[in-house]
Design an enzyme around this catalytic site. Structure first.
Site, short mmCIF file in Angstrom:
data_model
loop_
_atom_site.label_atom_id
_atom_site.label_comp_id
_atom_site.label_asym_id
_atom_site.label_seq_id
_atom_site.Cartn_x
_atom_site.Cartn_y
_atom_site.Cartn_z
N TYR A 234 0.84 -1.20 0.00
CA TYR A 234 0.00 0.00 0.00
C TYR A 234 0.87 1.25 0.00
CZ TYR A 234 -3.15 3.66 1.59
OH TYR A 234 -3.85 4.84 1.70
N GLU B 297 -11.30 6.19 5.14
CA GLU B 297 -10.60 7.04 6.12
C GLU B 297 -11.53 7.36 7.29
OE1 GLU B 297 -7.52 7.57 6.16
OE2 GLU B 297 -6.78 7.42 4.10
N TRP C 237 -4.58 2.12 10.27
CA TRP C 237 -4.86 1.95 8.85
C TRP C 237 -4.64 0.50 8.41
CZ3 TRP C 237 -7.85 3.82 5.50
CH2 TRP C 237 -7.69 3.56 4.15
#
Length: 203
Positions: A26, A48, A56
């Site tokens: 990522y 988000e 995350w």
């Protein structure tokens, strides 16, 4: 935070990256790369919002389940979700089961469609608030938000969007290339700069 240089492939990366393939990929391939696709921007902003209060990496591990549960974040489909869909998602152990955040995605899909009816787009609105391209000579700083993110958060809230606070919006801006927050020593920093330089923001 310093860049990490202890990865097996010898590449320097931002200090927040760990050795997991999903997180490393990522960081290397997505984070900080300019995105203009309407659906992709909507997905990222929704994710988000789910990330708030969590890591995350948790969201990345659940991203495919989120995509299944939310019709791959097609705003037209999500906007038609009903209370039965909310209950279905609350029962889905593959995602973050938070009623407020689930309902926010549905609300935001509806607000996005209203924007489209007016001839507006999420891409135009968000990129109008983007940071200027990174100055290589500027000092590197780690921050949680910015004036641009605060302004975009206010603009979205004025349009009826929810779970779009300044910190969430800034994380979104980082992820879709509206600001390049890779550490200057990170191997992905310069490629992101080049992609931003070649990128034409939606007009």
């Amino acid at each position: 935070m310093k860049a990490r240089t202890d990865f097996a492939d010898g590449k320097a990366r931002c200090g927040w990256v760990d050795e997991s393939d999903i997180y490393r990929d990522y960081h290397d391939e997505e984070w900080g790369r300019p995105v203009a696709d309407e659906r992709a921007l909507f997905e990222q902003l929704c994710l988000e919002g789910f990330q708030a209060g969590l890591s995350w990496r948790t969201i990345l591990n659940k991203r495919e389940a989120f995509r299944r549960g939310f019709a791959r974040f097609d705003p037209k489909k999500v906007a038609r979700f009903t209370e039965a869909d909310v209950e279905r998602l609350l029962a889905d152990a593959g995602i973050v089961r938070h009623r407020g955040k689930i309902e926010a995605v549905i609300n935001n899909a509806r607000q996005l469609l209203e924007m489209h009816k007016r001839g507006e787009s999420l891409a135009q609105l968000t990129w109008a608030h983007a940071h200027a391209p990174r100055d290589p000579k500027a000092a590197f700083e780690v921050r949680a938000t910015s004036a641009q993110a605060t302004a975009l958060s206010k603009a979205l809230k004025k349009l009826g969007w929810s779970f779009v606070g300044p910190t969430t919006v800034y994380a979104f801006m980082q992820s879709v290339g509206m600001v390049n927050d890779h550490h200057p020593d990170c191997h992905a920093c310069a490629p992101c700069d080049r992609e931003r330089a070649a990128f034409a923001p939606p007009a």
